[in-house]
Design a protein around this motif. Sequence first.
Motif, PDB file in Angstrom:
ATOM      1  N   VAL D  21       0.840  -1.199   0.000  1.00 47.64           N
ATOM      2  CA  VAL D  21       0.000   0.000   0.000  1.00 47.64           C
ATOM      3  C   VAL D  21       0.875   1.249   0.000  1.00 47.64           C
ATOM      4  O   VAL D  21       1.872   1.316   0.723  1.00 47.64           O
ATOM      5  CB  VAL D  21      -0.910   0.027   1.251  1.00 47.64           C
ATOM      6  N   THR D  22       0.494   2.215  -0.806  1.00 49.78           N
ATOM      7  CA  THR D  22       1.075   3.559  -0.762  1.00 49.78           C
ATOM      8  C   THR D  22      -0.083   4.548  -0.676  1.00 49.78           C
ATOM      9  O   THR D  22      -0.995   4.499  -1.505  1.00 49.78           O
ATOM     10  CB  THR D  22       1.888   3.858  -2.041  1.00 49.78           C
ATOM     11  N   CYS D  23      -0.057   5.419   0.334  1.00 55.12           N
ATOM     12  CA  CYS D  23      -1.170   6.364   0.469  1.00 55.12           C
ATOM     13  C   CYS D  23      -0.746   7.560   1.312  1.00 55.12           C
ATOM     14  O   CYS D  23       0.292   7.519   1.961  1.00 55.12           O
ATOM     15  CB  CYS D  23      -2.383   5.672   1.097  1.00 55.12           C
ATOM     16  N   PRO D  24      -1.548   8.621   1.324  1.00 57.60           N
ATOM     17  CA  PRO D  24      -1.241   9.745   2.225  1.00 57.60           C
ATOM     18  C   PRO D  24      -1.308   9.249   3.670  1.00 57.60           C
ATOM     19  O   PRO D  24      -2.213   8.486   4.028  1.00 57.60           O
ATOM     20  CB  PRO D  24      -2.362  10.745   1.935  1.00 57.60           C
ATOM     21  N   THR D  58       3.780  10.660   2.948  1.00 59.59           N
ATOM     22  CA  THR D  58       3.285   9.476   2.255  1.00 59.59           C
ATOM     23  C   THR D  58       3.612   8.249   3.096  1.00 59.59           C
ATOM     24  O   THR D  58       4.680   8.143   3.676  1.00 59.59           O
ATOM     25  CB  THR D  58       3.942   9.355   0.869  1.00 59.59           C
ATOM     26  N   PHE D  59       2.651   7.346   3.133  1.00 55.66           N
ATOM     27  CA  PHE D  59       2.750   6.153   3.969  1.00 55.66           C
ATOM     28  C   PHE D  59       2.910   4.931   3.069  1.00 55.66           C
ATOM     29  O   PHE D  59       2.245   4.801   2.043  1.00 55.66           O
ATOM     30  CB  PHE D  59       1.483   6.041   4.814  1.00 55.66           C
ATOM     31  N   PHE D  60       3.789   4.013   3.487  1.00 59.65           N
ATOM     32  CA  PHE D  60       4.045   2.790   2.726  1.00 59.65           C
ATOM     33  C   PHE D  60       3.891   1.594   3.657  1.00 59.65           C
ATOM     34  O   PHE D  60       4.339   1.637   4.806  1.00 59.65           O
ATOM     35  CB  PHE D  60       5.472   2.789   2.168  1.00 59.65           C
ATOM     36  N   LEU D  61       3.288   0.546   3.134  1.00 60.77           N
ATOM     37  CA  LEU D  61       3.027  -0.622   3.974  1.00 60.77           C
ATOM     38  C   LEU D  61       3.248  -1.893   3.157  1.00 60.77           C
ATOM     39  O   LEU D  61       2.865  -1.978   1.995  1.00 60.77           O
ATOM     40  CB  LEU D  61       1.566  -0.572   4.470  1.00 60.77           C
ATOM     41  N   ARG D  62       3.906  -2.839   3.768  1.00 55.57           N
ATOM     42  CA  ARG D  62       4.009  -4.186   3.179  1.00 55.57           C
ATOM     43  C   ARG D  62       3.641  -5.178   4.264  1.00 55.57           C
ATOM     44  O   ARG D  62       4.216  -5.162   5.346  1.00 55.57           O
ATOM     45  CB  ARG D  62       5.420  -4.474   2.691  1.00 55.57           C
ATOM     46  N   ILE D  63       2.634  -5.995   3.996  1.00 59.35           N
ATOM     47  CA  ILE D  63       2.230  -7.035   4.934  1.00 59.35           C
ATOM     48  C   ILE D  63       2.296  -8.375   4.220  1.00 59.35           C
ATOM     49  O   ILE D  63       1.787  -8.520   3.112  1.00 59.35           O
ATOM     50  CB  ILE D  63       0.782  -6.795   5.447  1.00 59.35           C
ATOM     51  N   ALA D  88      -9.354   7.987  -1.120  1.00 55.44           N
ATOM     52  CA  ALA D  88      -8.014   8.499  -0.834  1.00 55.44           C
ATOM     53  C   ALA D  88      -7.093   8.173  -2.010  1.00 55.44           C
ATOM     54  O   ALA D  88      -7.372   7.276  -2.795  1.00 55.44           O
ATOM     55  CB  ALA D  88      -7.474   7.870   0.447  1.00 55.44           C
ATOM     56  N   ALA D  89      -6.017   8.909  -2.117  1.00 54.64           N
ATOM     57  CA  ALA D  89      -5.070   8.688  -3.218  1.00 54.64           C
ATOM     58  C   ALA D  89      -4.220   7.475  -2.898  1.00 54.64           C
ATOM     59  O   ALA D  89      -3.032   7.581  -2.654  1.00 54.64           O
ATOM     60  CB  ALA D  89      -4.214   9.931  -3.421  1.00 54.64           C
ATOM     61  N   THR D  90      -4.853   6.328  -2.890  1.00 53.77           N
ATOM     62  CA  THR D  90      -4.192   5.113  -2.434  1.00 53.77           C
ATOM     63  C   THR D  90      -3.870   4.197  -3.602  1.00 53.77           C
ATOM     64  O   THR D  90      -4.709   3.962  -4.473  1.00 53.77           O
ATOM     65  CB  THR D  90      -5.105   4.369  -1.436  1.00 53.77           C
TER      66      THR D  90
END
Lengths: 296, 296, 296, 296
Positions: D21-24, D58-63, D88-90
């Motif tokens: 995921v990449t999002c604000p 900007t937020f980045f997530l890897r699960i 959201a700009a996801t």
Amino acid sequence: MTPAAVAAHAERYRDVGRVLVTCPDRPGIVAAISGLLFRHGANITELQQYSTDPFGGTFFLRIEFHREDLAGELPAIEEGLARLAAGAATRWRVATPAVRQRVAIFVSKADHALQELLWRTHSGELEMDVRMVVSNHPDLGDAVAGWGIPYHHIPVTTETRDEAERRALALLAGQVDLVVLARYMQVLTPRFLAAFPDRIINIHHSFLPAFVGADPYSAAARRGVKLIGATAHYVTAELDAGPIIEQDIERVDHRHQVADLRRIGRHVERAVLARAVGWHTQDRVIVHSNTTIVFA
Amino acid sequence: MTPAAVAAHAERYRDVGRVLVTCPDRPGIVAAISGLLFRHGANITELQQYSTDPFGGTFFLRIEFHREDLAGELPAIEEGLARLAAGAATRWRVATPAVRQRVAIFVSKADHALQELLWRTHSGELEMDVRMVVSNHPDLGDAVAGWGIPYHHIPVTTETRDEAERRALALLAGQVDLVVLARYMQVLTPRFLAAFPDRIINIHHSFLPAFVGADPYSAAARRGVKLIGATAHYVTAELDAGPIIEQDIERVDHRHQVADLRRIGRHVERAVLARAVGWHTQDRVIVHSNTTIVFA
Amino acid sequence: MTPAAVAAHAERYRDVGRVLVTCPDRPGIVAAISGLLFRHGANITELQQYSTDPFGGTFFLRIEFHREDLAGELPAIEEGLARLAAGAATRWRVATPAVRQRVAIFVSKADHALQELLWRTHSGELEMDVRMVVSNHPDLGDAVAGWGIPYHHIPVTTETRDEAERRALALLAGQVDLVVLARYMQVLTPRFLAAFPDRIINIHHSFLPAFVGADPYSAAARRGVKLIGATAHYVTAELDAGPIIEQDIERVDHRHQVADLRRIGRHVERAVLARAVGWHTQDRVIVHSNTTIVFA
Amino acid sequence: MTPAAVAAHAERYRDVGRVLVTCPDRPGIVAAISGLLFRHGANITELQQYSTDPFGGTFFLRIEFHREDLAGELPAIEEGLARLAAGAATRWRVATPAVRQRVAIFVSKADHALQELLWRTHSGELEMDVRMVVSNHPDLGDAVAGWGIPYHHIPVTTETRDEAERRALALLAGQVDLVVLARYMQVLTPRFLAAFPDRIINIHHSFLPAFVGADPYSAAARRGVKLIGATAHYVTAELDAGPIIEQDIERVDHRHQVADLRRIGRHVERAVLARAVGWHTQDRVIVHSNTTIVFA
């Protein structure tokens, strides 16, 4: 190496010689040997020396030189060196790299160190002549066949150890200058070691004797180590305690499980072993007591 | 260094000399110089040489030797070297490390490189005599005072640059052998450089010219670099393009913000600068064209 | 740190909290804790987790979060965490970095590790409050005085060991959160260790138990090692066998005599210890069995 | 990989999914996504997140998660993620590693990077499916044949560039997920880049743009560099300026001639490229502007 590469190697080193000397340190050694080479028409292209102590220590010297028509002059140079060495506790030799050192690689089942050595030899980076691969298992035969190198499968069990080693020694006799244990999981006997003094190189993980026993990677993981290393050394009678030629490490962290540590260990091992073998085959390593002088 | 440490240094190097030679390569150089030293009673304790090309290249030599009563014999040795050098394009010198090199450290506001140099000098690891610290800012005066070293604050503005540099040169004249720019954020003029040829060492982040401009760390961060480096080099007329003495890096990752990159950069800078200064003050660096031969 | 730097630190971390959790792994942990924080108005700014095995292993979590007026909400957050933890074998805590951890540094005569810690603290890179330096020797008193930090000289002999340790514990009681052994050459008793479980960090050369005994550097030199390392670890009852926090190495070669190995060892030690202390004081290290999870 | 290894890979990852995921950045993201996974019966086995700035960044997530019978539940999980992302700009995706990424390796004449990738794939360390090797030269055809992988020789000249690239794209269409340029010495057109956005990885020496032009190793040698590096990056329209995935270096010194620098450069290149490709194929790299987030 391809035939063309072998020919290029011979041409490059045609008139190149290397003098290696170990002797008690005293004034005038460099002057005497460099003077001798100059009088015989040789041009020094590389010189490295080291003394454990200028006052009463041991002196080590490696000179690489070029001399037109070396073959014709070599006997005279060697005679001169023998004269210089007379009377002092001096060990010396002259190597001629035009003829590549002949190497036997011993393996068991792991292929990483073997493949690295064969690839670097093929690419011309390791200047050696791999004469044979010897293994106590058949597993790597196909991989070696692809490189056009003889593969000798000599099984080893507790009962057959003695006979197996005799077979290996018979294969090697007069055929190889260096034995590389590229993850060969058998212990060699004193008889084998005596046949190749300071000419058997082994690679192992770097934690011995830090984590002794059957499974050092598990022990390292239980302690939370942050580095995984490998050590290349000459094999001596004391297991895994011979003179170190090269070491290196890679960083790890808590996320690396035992299998990851082993994988990373393999990468360190192949790099460290390749460097050690390269230095040895370029006559850059001198063994002294239980240490090495590496004129890298 | 404490007075006791200074005395110990002088004692350790009392009869030690270092010969440094740069000349066209030809057979017999090592024989000639080592023979000369032997005839003058000197024992070679360290010898390193390098040739860019044994056939027509440039030859570099560093010899460290010991000779009882060196002071008495030095003129004769130097005379012999001068005779050997005559006629060939040879540069040579003999250094006597018993007298430590005198050093001026130039700083602006950042203290990390300065503190590292002062601590290593104090601990005896850097064998040099820090005669003064010069700065265009007053900020680091207190920190330097604690070490008992004179601190000269010479402000620099666009208008006063010329006058300020004259003041600095007057302080240095005859007083220092080496100038170290330990994060000194002013550009030196050709006049200053001419006063200390190959004897001004600078440290900067390693990305020049990779990331030019006012803020290279931000540019590096925008590209997602994974390494932060530093380069120590001699200062030449071409800004930040002089001969490199030493470089190193540390790894970074995406979590390192610009401030972190700067912090890590400081650690690399102090280690790299300290190594470069150490090699220079031990006469281990020879400048050749725009490169260095580092007999580390 | 200057008073201004201390104030800036407090401001930067004013509303920042850190949750640290160790528990049996099971589905839903991250959801539960992140949901709790969200309901309490907190924004997660950093999250790291690790599981030794998703099926029946141990789970570790570190969350750094920001919450306006954290002080007011903290009791409720802690109450929520306690409720989540009930019934499972869960260890958890919330740290508030606005108040820096209080540290005592123990030294003997060597100053390298101490100076590195003090310099990094002064520069703001280590976010900690060095409350005192304790030493069994008077030697480093002057150096510490320059930093404005109390220096307690507590001599230790075989006869006075017990009494000396009592004095040290009395000084520390209620005053420090962490003890750093920066080349403190005394063995601590179980009583001392029990007072600071997982909160005593030691640094030593990296070859233990590889080269045990009184002089590991000499043993390493005799084997011809090519790497010199250092290990920072928590102190446990088993000497030098506690959980490793950080390790690193530098390369050496045959020219490095024992004194050089020691000097290089010092450089590795100060870098490794500083990193380990930095991670600990940022609540990035979780001890698990005899290993560490380092959320660096 | 052998058929048995491919089957083992599929079994190991049978019920494993990865959410990227990449999002604000805003409060509650981790809670929302981890809660969604929990409600769908998934167990998080690995979670990494990063925010460029918790306040407006900007937020980045890897699960990475495990869910029994993932295939049956995946549509519902994706539907849930789509709902969370709405408005959201996801950017998000779910990867299922049971099916290995399909890779095309482009080469010219140098084999070092290619051999490293093939050996690591064969050993199971790189979890990918090398579908083809494409080259503008025939030289490496035999080496590739030994691994049982199709080799496509597509010559490229200035006149045929356009047609050649069309042929390559036709080969790749629908067949590969990733293109690796393992020392492919041709510039790709914007059309080619558009077909594989953030999915073309290149390796080159690390000095660009430090030493631009036809022969950077010679330029580096003339400056006396002490480090040789390599950079793996995604290819973008701006030549050699795309987001960096990984970098590393090896030390060199004045004795390394240009040929040595090239040889060492090859070793760094193959290690760096292999790491970059490994991280990409494990869905560990997120591109953001011109940087990468590498959840290594």
